[in-house]
Structures are given as structure tokens and as C-alpha cells.
Design an enzyme around this catalytic site. Structure first.
Site, short mmCIF file in Angstrom:
data_model
loop_
_atom_site.label_atom_id
_atom_site.label_comp_id
_atom_site.label_asym_id
_atom_site.label_seq_id
_atom_site.Cartn_x
_atom_site.Cartn_y
_atom_site.Cartn_z
N LYS A 115 0.82 -1.22 0.00
CA LYS A 115 0.00 0.00 0.00
C LYS A 115 0.85 1.26 0.00
O LYS A 115 0.49 2.26 -0.60
CB LYS A 115 -0.96 0.00 1.19
CG LYS A 115 -2.05 -1.03 1.02
CD LYS A 115 -3.33 -0.67 1.70
CE LYS A 115 -4.42 -1.60 1.22
NZ LYS A 115 -5.66 -1.49 1.94
N LYS A 207 -4.85 -9.29 -6.55
CA LYS A 207 -6.11 -9.57 -5.85
C LYS A 207 -7.17 -8.54 -6.25
O LYS A 207 -6.85 -7.37 -6.50
CB LYS A 207 -5.83 -9.63 -4.34
CG LYS A 207 -6.61 -8.71 -3.44
CD LYS A 207 -6.19 -8.81 -2.00
CE LYS A 207 -6.31 -7.42 -1.40
NZ LYS A 207 -7.30 -7.26 -0.38
N LYS A 210 -10.83 -3.04 -3.63
CA LYS A 210 -11.59 -1.79 -3.73
C LYS A 210 -10.71 -0.66 -4.24
O LYS A 210 -11.19 0.26 -4.89
CB LYS A 210 -12.11 -1.36 -2.35
CG LYS A 210 -13.22 -2.21 -1.81
CD LYS A 210 -13.69 -1.63 -0.49
CE LYS A 210 -13.66 -2.66 0.61
NZ LYS A 210 -12.53 -2.53 1.53
N1 AQP Z 1 -9.84 -10.37 -3.42
C1 AQP Z 1 -10.20 -10.91 -2.27
N2 AQP Z 1 -10.43 -12.24 -2.18
C2 AQP Z 1 -10.82 -12.81 -1.01
N3 AQP Z 1 -11.03 -12.09 0.12
C3 AQP Z 1 -10.83 -10.75 0.06
N4 AQP Z 1 -10.94 -9.78 0.98
C4 AQP Z 1 -10.63 -8.59 0.41
N5 AQP Z 1 -10.31 -8.75 -0.88
C5 AQP Z 1 -10.42 -10.10 -1.12
C6 AQP Z 1 -11.36 -9.99 2.36
O1 AQP Z 1 -12.42 -9.10 2.63
C7 AQP Z 1 -12.34 -8.68 3.99
C8 AQP Z 1 -12.42 -7.18 4.11
O2 AQP Z 1 -11.33 -6.56 3.47
P1 AQP Z 1 -11.06 -5.03 3.79
O3 AQP Z 1 -12.16 -4.21 3.35
O4 AQP Z 1 -10.69 -4.84 5.22
O5 AQP Z 1 -9.76 -4.66 3.05
P2 AQP Z 1 -8.81 -5.38 2.10
O6 AQP Z 1 -8.52 -6.77 2.51
O7 AQP Z 1 -7.62 -4.51 1.95
O8 AQP Z 1 -9.73 -5.43 0.81
P3 AQP Z 1 -9.69 -4.48 -0.40
O9 AQP Z 1 -10.90 -4.66 -1.18
O10 AQP Z 1 -8.38 -4.69 -1.12
O11 AQP Z 1 -9.76 -3.05 0.23
P4 AQP Z 1 -8.84 -1.78 0.05
O12 AQP Z 1 -8.64 -1.65 -1.41
O13 AQP Z 1 -9.64 -0.67 0.66
O14 AQP Z 1 -7.58 -2.06 0.79
C9 AQP Z 1 -11.05 -9.26 4.57
O15 AQP Z 1 -11.37 -10.42 5.30
C10 AQP Z 1 -10.26 -9.62 3.35
O16 AQP Z 1 -9.39 -10.71 3.58
#
Ligand code: AQP
Length: 346
Positions: A115, A207, A210
């Protein structure tokens, strides 16, 4: 050995609309765990602001993520649903953990490296200590089980290290003040969703996220049928037809991802999907996948629209959840202060 009652904790960041990865990697498991466990599900807004968020957008996203929780099937009568900033014990315990966790541990966190990217000097200090806040989120409820996607495995290991170090550092005080022989449980990661790592539709090695700049990389839970079909139609693939066995997916990350999504949405396995679709071209497989995705996801989008049209209900769920969360967290935080010597009765 102290036996801790089982309690589930997990959260998602209100950084944008939830997507298929959040749903298949975590949410499906969250819903199932309501049947067997006491569950605390948080909208982790303090985590979201480790990267700058537009304030109006953040306020909307907190409601939208809550609406997604409800629309997916979380039941606010059974589970505690709230946003993190409304229970100040999370931030309080995170400070104690900032003083327990070691710089070397945090320096190893791959999510910070990803990040912060090349501009590490310009990343917020909050982003660096993000895993300490995550440990506090779980442990302020003495959470024992944490359903998450695979990307959170390293952070969960750090939460266990923090719990263990707190238990060791303060062992004498924990025993002397009647808090058992271990203060915190070591939380168990539950990486068992139907698809623990859903990949980007534009790049099968990244992956689904968001924060990906391309909206075409992810299926948002608010997407309508046309948007879902279009994103799947345009998903990156290779020119080969689908193999008839999973071994044939090796080295084909985009094909593997679409087959994995099909299996997860259909409640089956990649092997079974390839049994039915092996030999098919993507031009035939993609419409079948789109049809399945629309059938599973469009009721969620419709329910989210209904809930967001009456934000009073969503706000009431959050207020009630925060009160119930505080009732668990406040006495645990009081005991933490007792153990650390910050606040002693008498
Ligand atoms: N691509 C993914 N596949 C499986 N699980 C996923 N999770 C996120 N992306 C995937 C799981 O969703 C939960 C919440 O995630 P988060 O919102 O705390 O943040 P993150 O893991 O960093 O997900 P994002 O979408 O990539 O968010 P941003 O872009 O804001 O950082 C967690 O249990 C995560 O494992």
C-alpha cells in the site's frame, strides 16, 4: 490454561463499495458463523482513514457497507453490527498494543509495503501501525475466531504474536490481579470462505481490491445485471479453451480465477466446473458465469438499494450495535488498565 468462550470478530473497511472478493472471501463465512457463534461484525472506519478519505464519501461508505452487511444476510438481532470509531476502546487498546508490538514485526508486513509502495516516507503512520489496531479490534472482545480472506493471514499472525507478548510481559500482574493465567486468547484465523483469494478481472495475478483504479477489475455488490455481464465479458482471458481438469489451469491465472469464481458462486468445486465446461471457449463460459453471478448477486444489490433509501434504519442498527459492542469492550479495557497498572481499583 484459561479457556476462552468462542467469539467471532471480523470487519471490512468502508473505503468503497464491497466487491465479490469481500463477499466470497469473508462475508459468506461470516453469515454461516452466525448460526453457531456469538459474532461481532465491524465497519472498520478507523482503518479506512489510514489512507485519506473524502469525509462526505466516507460517511456514505459507512452506511453503504452496513447496508451490504444486512443485504448479504447478517442479522443485527443475532450479530453485533457497528462502526469501529463509535467504540473508543478499539483506539485505546491499539495504543497499548503500539507499545507491545515491535518495529521489526511491523516492518515485515507485506500489506504495508504494497500500500505504501515506493512512496514509503509519505505513508501515514496509521498505515504502518494498522495491524496493531486490527489486533485491538479482535482482542478488545477477546475474539477467538476471525473469518477473513487469505490476504489477512499475516496480520492475524501478528495479532497472535501481540496477544502472546502481552500475556508474557504482564504474566505476573495478570496472575496477581486475578485475571487467570492468560489474559488474551490467541485468535484463530478462519480462511475457509468459498474463494479465499479472488483475483482482479483485469489481471489474474493481482487480488480483486476496492482500491484498484479500474472499476472493471472488480464486481461491486451494487452492480446491476448489465454491469456484471459487461465486466465478465471484458474480463481478461487467454486464447485457449478451458481444460477438463484443474491441473490444466496451472500457469493460466485468469482462467483459474474465473473457474474459481464460478465454483464459489455455484457452491461447487473447480473440478466439477471443469467436468461440465472443459473444452469450452471463454465465449461460451463467460455468459454462463455472468448468468450465475447475476442470479447470486442481484438480490443483494436490490436489497441494498431498498436499505439505502431508508438510512434511518441503517443508522439505528449501527447505534444499537455500538452500544452492545461497548458493553463487552468496556470491562475488558478496564481489566487491561488494571493489568498494565494504568488504573487500579482501591
Ligand atoms: N480479493 C479478495 N479475495 C478474497 N477475500 C478478500 N478480501 C478482500 N479482498 C479479497 C477480504 O475481505 C475482507 C475485508 O477486506 P477489507 O475491506 O478490510 O480490506 P482489504 O482486505 O484490503 O480489501 P480491499 O478490497 O483490497 O480493500 P482496500 O482496497 O480498501 O484495501 C477481509 O477479510 C479480506 O481478507
Amino acid at each position: 490454561m484459561t479457556k476462552f468462550p468462542e467469539r467471532v470478530f471480523s470487519g471490512m473497511q468502508p473505503t468503497d463499495t464491497l466487491h465479490l472478493g469481500n463477499y466470497l472471501g469473508a462475508m459468506v463465512n461470516w453469515i454461516a458463523m452466525q448460526e453457531t457463534h456469538e459474532c461481532v461484525y465491524c465497519v472498520v472506519d478507523l482503518h479506512a482513514i489510514t489512507v485519506f478519505q473524502d469525509p462526505d464519501q466516507l460517511a456514505n461508505n459507512i452506511r453503504e457497507v452496513t447496508a451490504a452487511y444486512l443485504a448479504c444476510g447478517l442479522d443485527p438481532k443475532r450479530s453485533i453490527i457497528f462502526n469501529q470509531s463509535q467504540v473508543h476502546e478499539h483506539a485505546e487498546l491499539a495504543w497499548v498494543f503500539n507499545c507491545v508490538a515491535r518495529m521489526g514485526w511491523l516492518n515485515r508486513m507485506t500489506q504495508f509495503k504494497e500500500k505504501a509502495g515506493k512512496d514509503r516516507e509519505n505513508a501515514s503512520t496509521g498505515l504502518f501501525v494498522y495491524p496493531n489496531l486490527m489486533a485491538a479490534d479482535i482482542l478488545v472482545y477477546k475474539g477467538t475466531h476471525v473469518p477473513v480472506g487469505e490476504d489477512q493471514k499475516q496480520h492475524l499472525e501478528l495479532s497472535r504474536d501481540i496477544a502472546q507478548k502481552f500475556n508474557n510481559d504482564f504474566a505476573a500482574s495478570i496472575a496477581a490481579h486475578g485475571h487467570g493465567d492468560q489474559f488474551f486468547p490467541l485468535p484463530e484465523p478462519m480462511i475457509t470462505g468459498p474463494a479465499t483469494r479472488v483475483m482482479s478481472l483485469r489481471d489474474g495475478t493481482k487480488k480483486m481490491s476496492k482500491s484498484d483504479a479500474s472499476e472493471m477489475s472488480r464486481i461491486a455488490l451494487t452492480d446491476d445485471s448489465d454491469q456484471i455481464a459487461q465486466k465478465i465479458r471484458k474480463a481478461k482471458t487467454d486464447p485457449e479453451p478451458l481444460p477438463s481438469e484443474t491441473k490444466g489451469l496451472e500457469g493460466r491465472p485468469e482462467a483459474e480465477n474465473l473457474v474459481g469464481i464460478f465454483a464459489a458462486l455455484g457452491g461447487t468445486t473447480p473440478d466439477a466446473v471443469l467436468k461440465d465446461h472443459g473444452g469450452a471457449q471463454f465465449s461460451a463460459f463467460k455468459p454462463a458465469l455472468a448468468e450465475l453471478a447475476v442470479a447470486r448477486l442481484s438480490p443483494i444489490a436490490a436489497e441494498m438499494r431498498r436499505l439505502l433509501a431508508e438510512p434511518g434504519h441503517v443508522d439505528a442498527v449501527l447505534a444499537d450495535g455500538a452500544e452492545r459492542a461497548r458493553a463487552i469492550a468496556a470491562p475488558i479495557m478496564r481489566d487491561v488498565k488494571d493489568v498494565v497498572g494504568l488504573l487500579r481499583a482501591g
